[in-house]
Write a protein that holds these residues in place. Sequence first.
Motif, PDB file in Angstrom:
ATOM      1  N   GLU A  21      -4.568   5.919 -13.649  1.00 16.88           N
ATOM      2  CA  GLU A  21      -3.586   5.368 -14.581  1.00 16.88           C
ATOM      3  C   GLU A  21      -2.618   4.446 -13.853  1.00 16.88           C
ATOM      4  OE1 GLU A  21      -3.163   5.487 -17.936  1.00 16.88           O
ATOM      5  OE2 GLU A  21      -5.213   6.282 -17.868  1.00 16.88           O
ATOM      6  N   THR A  22      -2.235   4.832 -12.638  1.00 15.22           N
ATOM      7  CA  THR A  22      -1.339   3.978 -11.851  1.00 15.22           C
ATOM      8  C   THR A  22      -2.073   2.706 -11.421  1.00 15.22           C
ATOM      9  OG1 THR A  22      -0.175   5.941 -11.049  1.00 15.22           O
ATOM     10  CG2 THR A  22       0.142   3.909  -9.803  1.00 15.22           C
ATOM     11  N   ILE A  23      -3.357   2.836 -11.101  1.00 13.04           N
ATOM     12  CA  ILE A  23      -4.152   1.644 -10.780  1.00 13.04           C
ATOM     13  C   ILE A  23      -4.220   0.721 -11.991  1.00 13.04           C
ATOM     14  CG2 ILE A  23      -6.464   0.820 -10.183  1.00 13.04           C
ATOM     15  CD1 ILE A  23      -6.846   3.369  -8.552  1.00 13.04           C
ATOM     16  N   ARG A  24      -4.418   1.308 -13.167  1.00 11.53           N
ATOM     17  CA  ARG A  24      -4.501   0.504 -14.380  1.00 11.53           C
ATOM     18  C   ARG A  24      -3.179  -0.250 -14.614  1.00 11.53           C
ATOM     19  NH1 ARG A  24      -8.146   1.825 -18.264  1.00 11.53           N
ATOM     20  NH2 ARG A  24      -8.048   4.032 -17.675  1.00 11.53           N
ATOM     21  N   GLU A  25      -2.051   0.426 -14.387  1.00 12.23           N
ATOM     22  CA  GLU A  25      -0.742  -0.220 -14.551  1.00 12.23           C
ATOM     23  C   GLU A  25      -0.584  -1.384 -13.571  1.00 12.23           C
ATOM     24  OE1 GLU A  25       2.113   2.840 -14.044  1.00 12.23           O
ATOM     25  OE2 GLU A  25       1.548   3.927 -15.882  1.00 12.23           O
ATOM     26  N   TYR A  26      -1.060  -1.165 -12.347  1.00 10.84           N
ATOM     27  CA  TYR A  26      -0.984  -2.225 -11.340  1.00 10.84           C
ATOM     28  C   TYR A  26      -1.794  -3.452 -11.782  1.00 10.84           C
ATOM     29  CZ  TYR A  26      -1.923  -4.636  -6.919  1.00 10.84           C
ATOM     30  OH  TYR A  26      -2.047  -5.582  -5.936  1.00 10.84           O
ATOM     31  N   ASP A  28      -2.580  -4.329 -14.863  1.00 11.98           N
ATOM     32  CA  ASP A  28      -1.920  -4.960 -16.004  1.00 11.98           C
ATOM     33  C   ASP A  28      -0.727  -5.787 -15.546  1.00 11.98           C
ATOM     34  OD1 ASP A  28      -3.736  -3.775 -17.664  1.00 11.98           O
ATOM     35  OD2 ASP A  28      -2.415  -2.128 -18.289  1.00 11.98           O
ATOM     36  N   GLU A  29       0.002  -5.260 -14.587  1.00 15.16           N
ATOM     37  CA  GLU A  29       1.199  -5.941 -14.105  1.00 15.16           C
ATOM     38  C   GLU A  29       0.865  -7.265 -13.421  1.00 15.16           C
ATOM     39  OE1 GLU A  29       4.580  -4.964 -10.783  1.00 15.16           O
ATOM     40  OE2 GLU A  29       3.984  -3.319 -12.120  1.00 15.16           O
ATOM     41  N   LEU A  30      -0.249  -7.284 -12.687  1.00 16.75           N
ATOM     42  CA  LEU A  30      -0.629  -8.490 -11.953  1.00 16.75           C
ATOM     43  C   LEU A  30      -1.619  -9.356 -12.707  1.00 16.75           C
ATOM     44  CD1 LEU A  30      -1.031  -7.148  -8.290  1.00 16.75           C
ATOM     45  CD2 LEU A  30       0.950  -8.251  -9.342  1.00 16.75           C
ATOM     46  N   GLY A  31      -2.114  -8.845 -13.854  1.00 19.75           N
ATOM     47  CA  GLY A  31      -3.122  -9.595 -14.597  1.00 19.75           C
ATOM     48  C   GLY A  31      -4.417  -9.703 -13.830  1.00 19.75           C
ATOM     49  N   MET A  32      -4.744  -8.681 -13.094  1.00 20.50           N
ATOM     50  CA  MET A  32      -5.938  -8.676 -12.255  1.00 20.50           C
ATOM     51  C   MET A  32      -7.030  -7.848 -12.929  1.00 20.50           C
ATOM     52  SD  MET A  32      -6.301  -7.306  -8.285  1.00 20.50           S
ATOM     53  CE  MET A  32      -4.918  -8.328  -7.741  1.00 20.50           C
ATOM     54  N   THR A  33      -8.276  -8.261 -12.759  1.00 21.21           N
ATOM     55  CA  THR A  33      -9.391  -7.502 -13.323  1.00 21.21           C
ATOM     56  C   THR A  33      -9.802  -6.388 -12.360  1.00 21.21           C
ATOM     57  OG1 THR A  33     -11.089  -8.877 -12.328  1.00 21.21           O
ATOM     58  CG2 THR A  33     -10.231  -9.564 -14.493  1.00 21.21           C
ATOM     59  N   GLU A  67      -3.008   1.106  -0.124  1.00 19.50           N
ATOM     60  CA  GLU A  67      -1.709   0.753   0.476  1.00 19.50           C
ATOM     61  C   GLU A  67      -1.720  -0.701   0.951  1.00 19.50           C
ATOM     62  OE1 GLU A  67       1.064   1.900   4.343  1.00 19.50           O
ATOM     63  OE2 GLU A  67      -0.276   3.420   3.493  1.00 19.50           O
ATOM     64  N   LEU A  68      -2.835  -1.118   1.580  1.00 23.66           N
ATOM     65  CA  LEU A  68      -2.908  -2.488   2.080  1.00 23.66           C
ATOM     66  C   LEU A  68      -2.950  -3.510   0.945  1.00 23.66           C
ATOM     67  CD1 LEU A  68      -5.521  -1.938   4.949  1.00 23.66           C
ATOM     68  CD2 LEU A  68      -3.054  -2.321   5.192  1.00 23.66           C
ATOM     69  N   VAL A  69      -3.641  -3.152  -0.150  1.00 24.92           N
ATOM     70  CA  VAL A  69      -3.815  -4.108  -1.241  1.00 24.92           C
ATOM     71  C   VAL A  69      -2.622  -4.125  -2.187  1.00 24.92           C
ATOM     72  CG1 VAL A  69      -5.225  -4.681  -3.264  1.00 24.92           C
ATOM     73  CG2 VAL A  69      -6.332  -3.969  -1.121  1.00 24.92           C
ATOM     74  N   THR A  70      -2.042  -2.929  -2.484  1.00 23.39           N
ATOM     75  CA  THR A  70      -0.975  -2.862  -3.498  1.00 23.39           C
ATOM     76  C   THR A  70       0.411  -2.766  -2.906  1.00 23.39           C
ATOM     77  OG1 THR A  70      -0.975  -0.428  -3.617  1.00 23.39           O
ATOM     78  CG2 THR A  70      -2.576  -1.606  -4.988  1.00 23.39           C
ATOM     79  N   GLY A  71       0.508  -2.381  -1.645  1.00 26.17           N
ATOM     80  CA  GLY A  71       1.812  -2.186  -1.034  1.00 26.17           C
ATOM     81  C   GLY A  71       2.399  -0.814  -1.297  1.00 26.17           C
ATOM     82  N   MET A  72       1.742  -0.007  -2.121  1.00 30.19           N
ATOM     83  CA  MET A  72       2.217   1.354  -2.415  1.00 30.19           C
ATOM     84  C   MET A  72       1.701   2.286  -1.319  1.00 30.19           C
ATOM     85  SD  MET A  72       1.611   3.533  -5.898  1.00 30.19           S
ATOM     86  CE  MET A  72       1.945   5.287  -5.992  1.00 30.19           C
TER      87      MET A  72
END
Length: 365
Positions: A21-26, A28-33, A67-72
């Motif tokens: 779900e957190t990945i899905r939010e990420y 949506d936020e970036l408009g990434m597929t 972590e490397l890709v999202t910064g989280m």
Amino acid sequence: MTPATEFHPSGAPDYAVPPGETIREYLDELGMTQRELAARLGLSAKHLNRLVQGLVPLSHEIAQRLELVTGMPARLWNRLEADYQSALQRLRLEKELLEAVPWLDEIPVRELVVRGILPEEPTDDISRVQQLLAFFGVAHLATWRELYERPAAAFRRAEPSVTRPGAVAVWLRLGELAARDIECGPFDGPGLRRALPRLRRLTSQPPELAASMMRDVCARYGVAMVFVREFDGARVSGATRWVSGDKVTLLLSLRRRTDDHLWFTFFHEIGHILLHGKGDTWIDDGGSADDPREGEADRFACDLLIPEEHSSRLRTITSPDSARAFAHEIGVSPGIVAGRLQHDGIWPAGYGEGLKERIDLETGL
């Protein structure tokens, strides 16, 4: 039974949220597929999709990549996965507990509460199921059925309409728990056989003294002897249950509360211990059984209490006074002689009851 309480009184949700779900939010936020994120993570699109849906676990390696890709930070991704798995386990347990609620009808719950074995509160169904699982020391109802219901249901009952496997299982468990507190030497069959004459002589002692000495003698040879009062629905007299290869529990219910019944049951169980295999559970109600080993245990007890060389004289005993004299001569209590005469049909039922001593031992259970 009382209605089950809500499972989530402290606000715990009745659902589990996967890290996906957190990945899905990420995304949506970036408009990434998902396909683009999968490529950046070095994963297949199929694997990422299953991760988003919570169908596969989020590993520590993938947490590092995220972590490397999202910064989280990876530790937060790992925490999300741990919380998700914990929530799944909680929901699975809750489902199992709900499915186990009908089990309460099989167990004498009220009597366990009255005896102080289960707490007065809480009384809702789910709490009672949890209390019973803890009492039996099992994590699942299926395990209980394997360890306790199966042997309790297998024994032949003289009064099947008033005997319930759940009540017998409770009685067995209490004996098992009481036996843990009895320190025993390693099981010694030959030593126990040598002690039989000494145990037989105890039949002429006051019950309180005899009970203490029975425990001591049995413990010396690896037998933990315990008394547990019978439960409503558990009309059993005695049981033998091996704890290990070196220790066996001999459980007596004091049913009927007369010395003849107590001593016959005790030596019947000793017969099982000495004559039959380790690992078996024997539960006896004083009735007949199809298993020939029950007959062997009966004969063992009969011949020990009134040896064959004396049994031919039983038909010559016509009065309580002659029964007392015979009992004194062979070294057993008069109640044992009266019980044998009644059992063999030499005396009518009820005749000579005054020869039997009432048993009123404090069992504590």
